[in-house]
Design an enzyme around this catalytic site. Structure first.
Site, PDB file in Angstrom:
ATOM      1  N   HIS A   1       3.337   6.795  -6.834  1.00 26.55           N
ATOM      2  CA  HIS A   1       2.601   7.990  -7.240  1.00 26.55           C
ATOM      3  C   HIS A   1       3.515   9.226  -7.129  1.00 26.55           C
ATOM      4  CE1 HIS A   1      -1.654  10.072  -6.810  1.00 26.55           C
ATOM      5  NE2 HIS A   1      -1.104  10.317  -7.981  1.00 26.55           N
TER       6      HIS A   1
ATOM      7  N   HIS B   1       1.699   4.439  -2.862  1.00 29.29           N
ATOM      8  CA  HIS B   1       1.806   5.901  -2.707  1.00 29.29           C
ATOM      9  C   HIS B   1       3.173   6.376  -3.195  1.00 29.29           C
ATOM     10  CE1 HIS B   1      -1.876   6.693  -0.548  1.00 29.29           C
ATOM     11  NE2 HIS B   1      -1.573   5.935   0.493  1.00 29.29           N
TER      12      HIS B   1
ATOM     13  N   HIS C   1       0.835  -1.206   0.000  1.00 29.06           N
ATOM     14  CA  HIS C   1       0.000   0.000   0.000  1.00 29.06           C
ATOM     15  C   HIS C   1       0.871   1.259   0.000  1.00 29.06           C
ATOM     16  CE1 HIS C   1      -3.624   2.392   1.255  1.00 29.06           C
ATOM     17  NE2 HIS C   1      -2.670   3.177   1.720  1.00 29.06           N
ATOM     18  N   GLU C   2       1.784   1.327   0.960  1.00 34.09           N
ATOM     19  CA  GLU C   2       2.622   2.520   1.062  1.00 34.09           C
ATOM     20  C   GLU C   2       3.532   2.640  -0.162  1.00 34.09           C
ATOM     21  OE1 GLU C   2       1.693   4.652   3.024  1.00 34.09           O
ATOM     22  OE2 GLU C   2       0.473   3.400   4.334  1.00 34.09           O
TER      23      GLU C   2
HETATM   24 ZN   LIG Z   1      -2.812   5.215   2.037  1.00 32.01          ZN
END
Ligand SMILES: [Zn+2]
Length: 671
Positions: free
Chosen positions: A471, A468, A464-465
């Site tokens: 991104h 990010h 998940h991290e």
């Molecule tokens: Zn998040």
């Protein structure tokens, strides 16, 4: 002595020279950087030439570069390696920075220049990106009160200043409560706990200067403790301490802070002419209105609650079979759910764990980023802020893309949870600036010389991290204002949640889930059972999340509640919250909502994004598989590299060709 925070960093990759920075440097650096930013802004308004995009909007984007540099380093430390000096600085900076930002947004001369450009925007020959930056800059000013006069303007400044102080206090109180509590475990208390939990408890003991194992309130320790500890009284004690964070009375109690925060937010919305803080906050989000948010949450609530109720009955029957009496309680759920998982899926966490090594899961994330986007990661030796941090240079076709820093282990100086931040954002206005991206988690640290092992949940958090981080790393825009994750709040979780899907791709686990001792890959049937169990207990997980999201929404609609705890109780009663499930984050420790403004009236965002991530991953599968090159290229072009260059819904449409509905989400959660 020159202050290292104020120099141009002639360091590898321009990283902060952490080995030269001392805590005493921060306050004078922020002071000097604020003075410089103020004089840069004064120069913009003193310019006698007519406003242009370059002499106003671009100049503004560049005005606080030195401040960004100093604060990028500071907040990395304050969040992941706090000490009393850094906590004091954090408290001091909050009102200073809030005052500065109010001063900028209430600068009439500056706003007049922006407004002139806005009115004349059709004639300025701006690129799409510049038009977007102009629109967002003006909107930020208006939403910050640039059009207010007299008392209303002054009052708004006061309100914002006080809110930033409260947000900071909330976070520090929470950290203090989490640090203060731990429960020593005697030899007999260890019965039934798997080795990895015992090892983590011993490491936590060491971190707290205690001889012997302890349970702390760190999620990566208390959750497995609640899953495995057969002693109901110990589970209750630990759970109650966990649930009481921020509500223990005395100086660190957060309940009054929550009430004052909600009141001030309502005042802020009122001053700006909105019906409620929810209306104000959601105006710039993809969801748009409180009704749209509630509509989505309730669509998921009904099936989730039905699943949770049915599961709760079964778990309670299991508990009664164990000779325990009374209703199933919140400290029982995880324990019986883990037992049931063993029965239903023949899967226990302890058997899985040796296959999920932290280092291998990092390699798995890197490998997926390589197959999808061609990124390559090589470890680098650079000064970082803590010995547990590691750094990699990220390249593509020989070209430098970013520096990625990982700080994965729990320690008492780190705030709880997991997050991704950029110490430096990508942009091109000030030169070809590539980002410095940090992933911070709270995984249990293994004893010296042993490999770190994760739960499947931990591995999902890592992915998940890292989503990010992608991104941020793949960002390719000119202006910092719209760089990387600077997108609508309810869109920002799309890249992160979408990336979690690659962990569940069997060929990824086949390659990277190898046994810590034998090096053998995870047996196929264990792998199938693990993936099959991935939607396990989704009723519980969805209910604990949605309850928090619905309380957050209710807090910010209409008048502010005078007693948030009472309001929380009312909302839970109204939705018929199952007795044995606690909110994922109850009000006194709901940092998303109260430790700053980021996710206030925005906790729903995870589910809003999940509607898209479920649909987006389906797009890969429809197109030819998880590593489909065309879909990966579209994902990078329209979403990962694009930052905030367009409205979130337009970005999604460009990527997918249609808007998503809630179907794939319910399917993905097994509801
Ligand atoms: Zn998040």
């Amino acid at each position: 002595m020159t202050n290292p925070l104020l120099q141009t960093w002639d360091t590898p990759y321009g990283l902060p020279p952490f080995d030269q920075i001392s805590d005493d440097d921060f306050a004078p650096a922020v002071d000097a950087a604020l003075t410089e930013a103020r004089s840069n802004i004064a120069a913009i308004t003193a310019n006698t030439e007519a406003p242009t995009f370059a002499n106003t909007i671009e100049a503004l984007d560049l005005s606080d570069r030195l401040l960004d540099q100093a604060l990028g380093a500071f907040y990395a430390l304050a969040g992941a390696d706090a000490n009393p000096a850094r906590e004091a600085l954090s408290r001091d900076f909050a009102p200073l920075l809030s005052a500065f930002s109010s001063e900028v947004s209430s600068n009439k001369d500056l706003f007049a220049r922006i407004e002139t450009l806005w009115q004349d925007r059709e004639n300025l020959d701006l690129t799409d990106e510049q038009q977007r930056v102009l629109l967002l800059t003006r909107r930020n000013f208006v939403r910050s009160g640039a059009q207010l006069e007299g008392y209303a303007a002054d009052r708004l400044t006061e309100v914002k200043g006080r809110l930033s102080v409260l947000g900071n206090q909330f976070r520090q109180n929470l950290l203090a409560d989490e640090r203060a509590w731990f429960m020593p475990l005697g030899d007999s208390d260890l019965a039934g706990l798997p080795d990895f939990v015992i090892a983590a408890a011993r490491a936590a003991g060491k971190d707290h200067d205690v001889d012997g194992p302890v349970v702390t309130l760190s999620r990566s320790l208390i959750v497995p403790f609640l899953q495995f500890c057969p002693n109901r009284a110990l589970r209750q004690k630990a759970y109650e301490a966990w649930a009481a964070r921020g509500a223990n009375g005395g100086e660190t109690d957060n309940r009054d802070i929550a009430a004052e925060t909600l009141d001030l937010r309502a005042q802020r919305a009122d001053l700006l002419g909105y019906d409620s803080f929810a209306d104000y906050k959601l105006e710039t989000e993809m969801a748009g209105t409180p009704d749209a948010v509630r509509d989505l949450l309730m669509k998921v609530w009904e099936p989730a609650k039905a699943a949770a109720d049915a599961d709760g009955m079964r778990l309670q029957a299991m508990m009664h079979n164990d000779g325990e009496t009374g209703p199933l309680e919140p400290w029982d759920w995880r324990y019986y759910s883990e037992k049931r998982r063993k029965d239903d899926h023949d899967l226990d966490e302890a058997a899985l764990k040796p296959y999920l090594q932290l280092n291998r899961m990092v390699e798995a994330a890197f490998s997926c980023a390589n197959r999808l986007f061609g990124l390559e990661f090589s470890p680098i030796e650079v000064p970082l802020y803590h010995p547990d941090c590691k750094a990699w240079e990220v390249k593509r076709d020989g070209e430098h893309i970013a520096v990625f820093i990982a700080d994965y282990f729990a320690r008492s100086s780190k705030r709880s949870g997991a997050w991704c931040s950029a110490m430096r954002n990508q942009q091109k206005l000030a030169g070809d600036i590539r980002p410095h991206v940090v992933n911070v988690c709270n995984f249990a640290k293994p004893p010296e010389g042993e490999p770190a092992l994760l739960s499947y949940d931990d591995a999902r958090t890592l992915f998940h991290e890292f989503g990010h981080a992608l991104h941020q790393m793949l960002s390719d825009v000119t202006y910092q204002l719209i760089s990387g994750t600077s997108v609508a709040r309810d869109f920002v979780e799309l890249p992160s949640q979408l990336f979690e899907h690659w962990l569940g791709v069997p060929e990824v686990l086949e390659e990277f889930a190898t046994h810590a001792e034998t090096g053998e890959p995870m047996p196929r049937d264990l792998l199938d059972r693990m993936l099959g169990a991935a939607t396990y207990d989704m009723g519980f997980q969805t209910v604990e999340y949605l309850a928090s999201a619905l309380v957050d929404l209710a807090f910010h609609e209409g008048d502010a509640p005078t007693d948030p705890m009472q309001k929380q109780a009312e909302v839970l009663e109204e939705i018929e919250m199952p007795h044995a499930i606690g909110m994922r984050h109850a009000t006194p420790h709901f940092a998303h909502v109260f430790a700053g403004d980021g996710y206030s009236c925005g906790y729903y965002s995870y589910m809003w994004s999940e509607v898209m991530d479920a649909d987006a991953f389906e797009a890969f599968e429809e197109a030819g598989g998880a590593f489909d090159a065309d879909m990966a290229a579209k994902l990078e072009k329209h979403i990962l590299s694009a930052g905030g260059t367009q409205e979130a819904s337009d970005a999604y449409l460009a990527f997918r060709g249609k808007m998503p509905d809630v179907g794939p989400l319910l399917k993905g959660r097994g509801l």
